[in-house]
Scaffold this active site. Structure first.
Site, PDB file in Angstrom:
ATOM      1  N   SER A 152       0.739  -1.240  -0.066  1.00  0.00           N
ATOM      2  CA  SER A 152       0.093   0.147  -0.057  1.00  0.00           C
ATOM      3  C   SER A 152       0.793   1.443   0.071  1.00  0.00           C
ATOM      4  O   SER A 152       0.397   2.369  -0.506  1.00  0.00           O
ATOM      5  CB  SER A 152      -0.953   0.100   1.059  1.00  0.00           C
ATOM      6  OG  SER A 152      -0.228   0.164   2.442  1.00  0.00           O
ATOM      7  N   CYS A 153       2.086   1.244   0.578  1.00  0.00           N
ATOM      8  CA  CYS A 153       3.006   2.437   0.589  1.00  0.00           C
ATOM      9  C   CYS A 153       3.401   2.655  -0.921  1.00  0.00           C
ATOM     10  O   CYS A 153       4.290   3.602  -0.859  1.00  0.00           O
ATOM     11  CB  CYS A 153       4.082   2.146   1.610  1.00  0.00           C
ATOM     12  SG  CYS A 153       5.064   0.786   1.226  1.00  0.00           S
ATOM     13  N   GLY A 154       3.252   1.764  -1.821  1.00  0.00           N
ATOM     14  CA  GLY A 154       3.859   2.101  -3.143  1.00  0.00           C
ATOM     15  C   GLY A 154       5.254   1.241  -3.574  1.00  0.00           C
ATOM     16  O   GLY A 154       5.667   1.133  -4.525  1.00  0.00           O
TER      17      GLY A 154
END
Length: 182
Positions: A152-154
Site C-alpha cells: 500500500s505504501c507503493g
C-alpha cells in the site's frame, strides 16, 4: 471446518480489509467465527463488517460484553488467528505484553495461534522484527510468512499479508491436527 470455533484477531494494518474475505470464507465453510479488533484496526475496517459476516458481536475492549472476555473467548475457541499481525503486535506478543483485549487473549489462549504478518518491506527486514518472529516461532506460534508484491505504501517487496486463501488453508491444516472441542 463445520462447527469448529475460530477466533480471528484483527490489528491495525491496511491488510485488515483482506481479513473480511478470510472471515467470510471461514463462515461459508461452516466455522463459527468470533472477531476481536484492536483500536487501530477499527480505524481501517468497521466492526459492523465483521458482525455482518459472522452474525456475532465483535469484541473491541476488555470490559464491554463480559467481565472476563479474554478467558471466555480463549476457553471457547479451538484456534486463534491474527491477521494482519503488525510489527507492533508481533513485538507485544514476543515479550508477552498484555495491554488490550487481543494481547491479553494471546496470553490466555492455549490452542494453536497463527500469525499472518503484514507490514512495509523495510519494517519486515528489520533485525528487531525478525528477532520477534524467531522468538514467536520458538514459543510455538505458527507464522505464515508475508508474500512479496505491491504494498500500500507503493513499494514492491516482502510484507504483503498472505492471501486469505493461504491463511484459510493453514487454519484448516492446524485444525486437522487439533482435536475438536466437545
Amino acid at each position: 471446518m463445520k462447527e469448529r470455533e475460530i477466533l480471528i484477531g484483527v490489528t491495525g494494518g491496511i491488510a485488515a480489509y483482506k481479513t473480511a474475505a478470510l472471515v467470510s470464507r471461514l463462515v461459508q465453510s461452516g466455522a463459527n467465527v468470533s472477531v476481536v479488533m484492536t483500536k487501530s484496526a477499527r480505524k481501517l475496517v468497521g466492526p459492523k463488517t465483521f458482525e455482518a459476516l459472522t452474525r456475532r458481536p465483535v469484541w473491541c475492549d476488555m470490559w464491554r460484553l463480559s467481565p472476563h472476555p479474554h478467558i471466555d473467548l480463549a476457553v471457547r475457541a479451538e484456534l486463534l488467528c491474527i491477521a494482519p499481525s503488525t510489527a507492533n503486535f508481533l513485538a507485544k506478543a514476543a515479550i508477552g505484553l498484555a495491554d488490550d483485549l487481543l494481547s491479553t487473549l494471546v496470553l490466555s489462549f492455549t490452542g494453536p495461534i497463527l500469525l499472518a504478518p503484514a507490514m512495509n518491506s523495510e519494517m519486515w527486514r528489520k533485525p528487531a522484527v525478525q528477532r520477534n518472529v524467531a522468538q514467536l516461532r520458538s514459543d510455538g506460534f505458527h507464522i505464515i510468512d508475508p508474500e512479496e508484491g505491491y504494498l500500500s505504501c507503493g513499494m514492491v517487496g516482502p510484507g504483503r499479508m498472505a492471501s486469505p486463501e493461504r491463511i484459510f488453508e493453514k487454519i484448516a491444516e492446524l485444525l486437522e491436527k487439533a482435536p475438536q472441542s466437545p
